[in-house]
Every structure is written in structure tokens, then in C-alpha cells.
Scaffold this motif. Structure first.
Motif, PDB file in Angstrom:
ATOM      1  N   THR A   1       0.832  -1.209   0.000  1.00 46.53           N
ATOM      2  CA  THR A   1       0.000   0.000   0.000  1.00 46.53           C
ATOM      3  C   THR A   1       0.860   1.250   0.000  1.00 46.53           C
ATOM      4  OG1 THR A   1      -0.098   0.173   2.426  1.00 46.53           O
ATOM      5  CG2 THR A   1      -1.805  -1.158   1.343  1.00 46.53           C
ATOM      6  N   VAL A   2       0.255   2.335  -0.453  1.00 49.40           N
ATOM      7  CA  VAL A   2       0.740   3.679  -0.179  1.00 49.40           C
ATOM      8  C   VAL A   2       0.013   4.161   1.071  1.00 49.40           C
ATOM      9  CG1 VAL A   2       0.700   6.067  -0.976  1.00 49.40           C
ATOM     10  CG2 VAL A   2       1.313   4.242  -2.562  1.00 49.40           C
ATOM     11  N   GLU A   3       0.769   4.699   2.009  1.00 48.26           N
ATOM     12  CA  GLU A   3       0.208   5.139   3.288  1.00 48.26           C
ATOM     13  C   GLU A   3       0.245   6.664   3.363  1.00 48.26           C
ATOM     14  OE1 GLU A   3       0.899   4.571   8.117  1.00 48.26           O
ATOM     15  OE2 GLU A   3       2.352   3.762   6.693  1.00 48.26           O
ATOM     16  N   VAL A   4      -0.919   7.286   3.407  1.00 44.79           N
ATOM     17  CA  VAL A   4      -1.025   8.744   3.462  1.00 44.79           C
ATOM     18  C   VAL A   4      -1.260   9.141   4.917  1.00 44.79           C
ATOM     19  CG1 VAL A   4      -2.215  10.771   2.585  1.00 44.79           C
ATOM     20  CG2 VAL A   4      -1.915   8.766   1.112  1.00 44.79           C
ATOM     21  N   ARG A   5      -0.350   9.978   5.450  1.00 48.37           N
ATOM     22  CA  ARG A   5      -0.306  10.269   6.875  1.00 48.37           C
ATOM     23  C   ARG A   5      -0.449  11.772   7.161  1.00 48.37           C
ATOM     24  NH1 ARG A   5       2.692   6.494   9.710  1.00 48.37           N
ATOM     25  NH2 ARG A   5       3.750   8.148  10.855  1.00 48.37           N
ATOM     26  N   ALA A   6      -0.953  12.537   6.188  1.00 52.53           N
ATOM     27  CA  ALA A   6      -0.994  13.994   6.319  1.00 52.53           C
ATOM     28  C   ALA A   6      -2.109  14.490   7.227  1.00 52.53           C
ATOM     29  CB  ALA A   6      -1.155  14.627   4.934  1.00 52.53           C
ATOM     30  N   MET A   7      -3.073  13.633   7.545  1.00 50.15           N
ATOM     31  CA  MET A   7      -4.308  14.102   8.188  1.00 50.15           C
ATOM     32  C   MET A   7      -4.298  13.924   9.702  1.00 50.15           C
ATOM     33  SD  MET A   7      -4.815  12.615   5.023  1.00 50.15           S
ATOM     34  CE  MET A   7      -5.435  10.979   5.350  1.00 50.15           C
ATOM     35  N   ASP A   8      -4.827  14.928  10.413  1.00 53.31           N
ATOM     36  CA  ASP A   8      -5.183  14.748  11.818  1.00 53.31           C
ATOM     37  C   ASP A   8      -6.299  13.710  11.905  1.00 53.31           C
ATOM     38  OD1 ASP A   8      -3.475  16.867  12.302  1.00 53.31           O
ATOM     39  OD2 ASP A   8      -5.049  18.267  12.924  1.00 53.31           O
ATOM     40  N   VAL A   9      -6.380  13.012  13.046  1.00 51.76           N
ATOM     41  CA  VAL A   9      -7.554  12.173  13.271  1.00 51.76           C
ATOM     42  C   VAL A   9      -8.786  13.082  13.259  1.00 51.76           C
ATOM     43  CG1 VAL A   9      -7.564  12.305  15.807  1.00 51.76           C
ATOM     44  CG2 VAL A   9      -8.460  10.275  14.660  1.00 51.76           C
ATOM     45  N   GLN A  10      -9.898  12.560  12.770  1.00 51.74           N
ATOM     46  CA  GLN A  10     -11.088  13.385  12.578  1.00 51.74           C
ATOM     47  C   GLN A  10     -12.071  13.253  13.738  1.00 51.74           C
ATOM     48  OE1 GLN A  10     -11.423  15.547   9.537  1.00 51.74           O
ATOM     49  NE2 GLN A  10      -9.362  15.132  10.287  1.00 51.74           N
ATOM     50  N   LEU A  11     -12.770  14.347  14.033  1.00 56.31           N
ATOM     51  CA  LEU A  11     -13.782  14.291  15.081  1.00 56.31           C
ATOM     52  C   LEU A  11     -14.853  13.252  14.767  1.00 56.31           C
ATOM     53  CD1 LEU A  11     -14.443  18.013  16.108  1.00 56.31           C
ATOM     54  CD2 LEU A  11     -13.456  16.208  17.529  1.00 56.31           C
ATOM     55  N   THR A  12     -15.312  13.202  13.520  1.00 55.85           N
ATOM     56  CA  THR A  12     -16.419  12.319  13.170  1.00 55.85           C
ATOM     57  C   THR A  12     -16.001  11.297  12.126  1.00 55.85           C
ATOM     58  OG1 THR A  12     -17.278  13.639  11.318  1.00 55.85           O
ATOM     59  CG2 THR A  12     -18.024  14.240  13.539  1.00 55.85           C
ATOM     60  N   VAL A  13     -16.745  10.211  12.090  1.00 48.97           N
ATOM     61  CA  VAL A  13     -16.512   9.176  11.086  1.00 48.97           C
ATOM     62  C   VAL A  13     -16.806   9.704   9.688  1.00 48.97           C
ATOM     63  CG1 VAL A  13     -17.370   6.954  10.229  1.00 48.97           C
ATOM     64  CG2 VAL A  13     -16.807   7.229  12.653  1.00 48.97           C
ATOM     65  N   ASP A  14     -17.841  10.526   9.537  1.00 49.76           N
ATOM     66  CA  ASP A  14     -18.158  11.070   8.218  1.00 49.76           C
ATOM     67  C   ASP A  14     -16.970  11.832   7.628  1.00 49.76           C
ATOM     68  OD1 ASP A  14     -20.667  10.043   7.877  1.00 49.76           O
ATOM     69  OD2 ASP A  14     -21.746  11.874   8.415  1.00 49.76           O
ATOM     70  N   GLU A  15     -16.293  12.618   8.466  1.00 54.66           N
ATOM     71  CA  GLU A  15     -15.130  13.365   7.969  1.00 54.66           C
ATOM     72  C   GLU A  15     -13.996  12.413   7.594  1.00 54.66           C
ATOM     73  OE1 GLU A  15     -15.133  17.517  10.361  1.00 54.66           O
ATOM     74  OE2 GLU A  15     -15.392  15.718  11.577  1.00 54.66           O
ATOM     75  N   ALA A  16     -13.817  11.356   8.373  1.00 55.31           N
ATOM     76  CA  ALA A  16     -12.801  10.371   8.025  1.00 55.31           C
ATOM     77  C   ALA A  16     -13.124   9.689   6.701  1.00 55.31           C
ATOM     78  CB  ALA A  16     -12.685   9.330   9.144  1.00 55.31           C
ATOM     79  N   VAL A  17     -14.392   9.382   6.481  1.00 52.94           N
ATOM     80  CA  VAL A  17     -14.812   8.746   5.225  1.00 52.94           C
ATOM     81  C   VAL A  17     -14.568   9.685   4.047  1.00 52.94           C
ATOM     82  CG1 VAL A  17     -16.849   7.968   3.943  1.00 52.94           C
ATOM     83  CG2 VAL A  17     -16.439   7.145   6.270  1.00 52.94           C
ATOM     84  N   LEU A  18     -14.886  10.961   4.213  1.00 56.06           N
ATOM     85  CA  LEU A  18     -14.636  11.933   3.147  1.00 56.06           C
ATOM     86  C   LEU A  18     -13.162  11.945   2.767  1.00 56.06           C
ATOM     87  CD1 LEU A  18     -15.199  14.421   1.342  1.00 56.06           C
ATOM     88  CD2 LEU A  18     -14.901  15.830   3.407  1.00 56.06           C
ATOM     89  N   LEU A  19     -12.297  12.065   3.747  1.00 54.99           N
ATOM     90  CA  LEU A  19     -10.868  12.134   3.466  1.00 54.99           C
ATOM     91  C   LEU A  19     -10.343  10.842   2.861  1.00 54.99           C
ATOM     92  CD1 LEU A  19      -9.878  14.085   6.648  1.00 54.99           C
ATOM     93  CD2 LEU A  19      -9.578  14.901   4.311  1.00 54.99           C
ATOM     94  N   ALA A  20     -10.847   9.712   3.354  1.00 51.94           N
ATOM     95  CA  ALA A  20     -10.437   8.434   2.769  1.00 51.94           C
ATOM     96  C   ALA A  20     -10.831   8.363   1.298  1.00 51.94           C
ATOM     97  CB  ALA A  20     -11.060   7.279   3.548  1.00 51.94           C
TER      98      ALA A  20
END
Length: 378
Positions: free
Chosen positions: A227-246
Motif C-alpha cells: 500500500t501507499v500510506e497517506v499520513r498527512a491528516m489529523d484524526v477526525q472528530l467524526t466518522v463522516d469526515e474520516a470517510v470523506l478524506l479516505a
């Protein structure tokens, strides 16, 4: 369709004061007794107040969201049973003078001996997105293709404005803290897989980092998975925001994989070093990209951002729209176009994590901020 997996790091906090508490071992043990979890999904992190989850390999964003909800709910329940709360914030807003001990694993103890002050201040939590790639040469092409967009991902994901009880003035203070390590921030451009492997192992061989696990670049090749591992993001407050970024990350990777099908010869390994890649446009030079990441961490989505397609500053909403347009074809292919557009518009309307944390603190003080983080996490 490229496979995808997400890792999230959380901090355990006192429900009244919001300061971190060293109860990760207790929470992990309590969570392990729940049938909803399987082996390996919950792991310890650097400090004894942190804990990490990893989703299984997923094919759809629905799977990603479902697993993150399940994992967060299980850990939140375990944390409550241990007298603390699960917090998906990129930095710890409040601390006390006692500090948090390091997790007593040989690796983490060696790391603390090597950089004690950095480790003591590493109370930061990220979100890592793994996207499956066919092979390492393609993975390097994907890394190169992602580099210009790392500041945009940093800004959208900013969720760490507070540190030691005060506003840092940065939307993503986690980015600043994390970028103090030797191999961190946006990675350099690589000529190919051989060039990548030669250069990362030279860092180890010369004693500049202990091992390739200390490559803290915002995007890297995983040494454990294809895999390529993208590590630029802070952990997200909500799952919806995590899904968007993913979804945005996978879209960028899919576009880069398509581009990688074009001929890209690996340089000959003559023993004298790889050939230099052709020079990127001026706005992709390392110093420009490093500065763009800094500005993204400083302002998040509330100011201007570096626009990868022009190299010029532009309003954050405009740059985010360009990112969405860039991955439109990939999102359409996976059926995620409408979801991504809706979630991105909601992020602009309500504010990302940094905006909402500041808003809660301003309106209701410490108690309101703790309630926001705890409620939105689970």
C-alpha cells in the motif's frame, strides 16, 4: 477499484478536566472482551494515554465508515468502563504537569532515549489511509502524484488547534509537532522504486534514523503491506469526515495509478546512484511544498491555500473544489461522487475539526469543548 484501509489514533482523557490519562492498557483489555472486535484491530500507541485502531482491508467507503463506527463505539464503551473518555482530536487540548509515561515496549523506550523531549510532547493523533497499489514502482509514482495535494489534505483535516490549554493559532498543531522528526513532512520526489529504496535505506545505514518505521513523511510506502500510506491528516472528530478524506485520498491514488500505466523506466542501478528525475514545476519544488504544508497547518480551511494546479494562493474553498474535480472520475467509478460532494460542502458549512473546537471553547469553555470532542468521537 483500489482497496483501502484506515488507521486512527485516539487519546484517553479525564471526563471532567480533559487531561490525558494513562489507561490504554485497561481500555484495550476491556475492549478485547467485546465480541464486536477481532484480534489486531486495537493496538497500543507511543504514550500510555493513546490507543489506535485499524480497519480491515475495505473495498467501499461504506465498509470504511461501518468499521470505524464499530471500532469507535467499542473503544468508547470500554473507556467509559475504565473511568475515562475516548477523544478523536489531533492534539491534546489540556495537560497537567505530571505528563504521560511512554508505553513500555522496547521500540518506544528506545525512541524516548533517543529523543526524550520530542517523545514527551508527542501527544498527537493522526489518521493514516492505506491504499492498495499493484507494486512498488507504481507506489512511488502514486507518492509523486500525491505530493502537490498534501497541503490541501492537511488543511481539510486540521483538527488540532489547542495545546497545553491555549490556542496555538494553528489549525493543525499536530502537523507542526510531527514535522520536528528527521524524516517528516512532505517527502521528496523519487525517480522510481529503486531510487526510493536506495535513499530510505541510506538514511538507516548512515544512522540518521533507526529504521524505516521512522519515516514520518506525510506519504510513504508501507513496509508491511502493498500500500501507499497517506499520513498527512489529523484524526477526525467524526466518522463522516474520516470517510470523506479516505475517499479523496483513494481518488487521488486512483488517478495516479492510471497515470502510472504510462512508460516510466526504472533507472539503471550502476552503483553510482539513481538518475535524477526530471525537474518538477517550480511550485512543486521541495521548499515550496514544505512552505505550503506549513501554511495549510496554520490556516486550515479559513484562509488561502497553495493551489497545486496553478502554484498560486487561492481561497481554501476554491482549492478544495479543484481537488474534488480532480478525483471526480475516480469517485464516479466507485459510486462516491455525490457523497463526497455533500460531505465536503458540509465541512465548509460547519467548519472542520479545528473550527468547531475553537467555536465550542469560545461559546462554552472547557466543559463544552470536552463534550464536543467526546460526543462527536463516538
Amino acid at each position: 477499484m483500489l482497496t483501502i484501509g484506515v488507521e486512527e489514533e485516539y487519546v484517553l482523557i479525564d471526563p471532567a478536566t480533559g487531561v490525558p490519562v494513562a489507561r490504554a492498557a485497561d481500555v484495550q483489555a476491556a475492549a478485547g472482551r467485546q465480541r464486536a472486535l477481532t484480534a489486531g484491530e486495537v493496538q497500543r500507541e507511543l504514550s500510555q494515554a493513546q490507543i489506535e485502531v485499524a480497519t480491515p482491508v475495505c473495498h467501499t467507503l461504506d465498509e470504511v465508515g461501518g468499521h470505524l463506527l464499530r471500532l469507535r463505539h467499542c473503544l468508547a464503551q470500554a473507556a467509559r468502563g475504565c473511568g475515562c473518555r475516548l477523544a478523536a482530536t489531533g492534539s491534546v487540548p489540556f495537560t497537567d504537569r505530571l505528563g504521560v509515561p511512554v508505553t513500555p515496549s522496547p521500540r518506544y523506550l528506545r525512541l524516548r532515549r533517543a529523543a526524550p523531549a520530542l517523545v514527551d510532547e508527542q501527544l498527537i493523533n493522526g489518521m493514516h489511509v492505506h491504499v492498495g497499489v499493484p507494486d512498488r514502482p507504481t507506489g512511488v509514482r502514486v507518492m509523486n502524484g500525491l505530493r502537490p495535494w498534501l497541503p490541501v489534505l492537511t488543511a481539510l483535516a486540521a483538527n488540532s488547534p489547542l495545546w497545553h490549554g491555549r490556542d496555538t493559532g494553528f489549525a493543525s498543531w499536530r502537523t507542526v509537532v510531527n514535522n520536528r522528526w528527521p524524516a517528516s513532512g512532505p517527502p521528496p520526489e523519487f525517480a522510481g522504486a529503486a531510487d526510493y529504496d536506495r535513499r530510505i535505506h541510506a538514511l538507516v545505514d548512515r544512522g540518521l534514523i533507526a529504521d524505516t518505521g521512522q519515516l514520518y513523511w506525510q506519504v510513504r510506502l508501507s513496509e508491511r503491506y502493498p500500500t501507499v500510506e497517506v499520513r498527512a491528516m489529523d484524526v477526525q472528530l467524526t466518522v463522516d469526515e474520516a470517510v470523506l478524506l479516505a475517499g479523496l485520498v483513494r481518488g487521488l491514488c486512483a488517478r495516479a495509478v492510471t497515470a502510472a500505466q504510462r512508460p516510466f523506466p526504472e533507472p539503471e542501478d550502476s552503483g553510482s546512484g539513481a538518475a535524477e528525475p526530471s525537474g518538477p514545476p517550480e511550485h512543486l519544488q521541495p521548499e515550496h511544498l514544505q512552505a505550503a504544508v506549513w501554511h495549510a497547518a496554520r490556516h486550515g480551511t479559513t484562509g488561502v491555500l497553495h493551489a497545486p494546479l496553478t502554484g498560486r494562493p487561492a481561497p481554501a474553498r476554491q482549492v478544495a473544489a479543484a481537488l474534488l474535480a480532480r478525483v471526480d472520475e475516480a469517485l464516479a467509478a466507485t459510486g462516491d461522487r455525490d457523497r463526497a460532494a455533500f460531505l465536503l460542502e458540509r465541512l465548509h458549512r460547519d467548519g472542520n475539526g479545528a473550527v468547531r473546537q475553537r467555536r465550542a471553547l469560545r461559546r462554552g469553555g472547557r466543559a463544552a469543548l470536552i463534550a464536543l470532542i467526546v460526543d462527536e468521537t463516538a
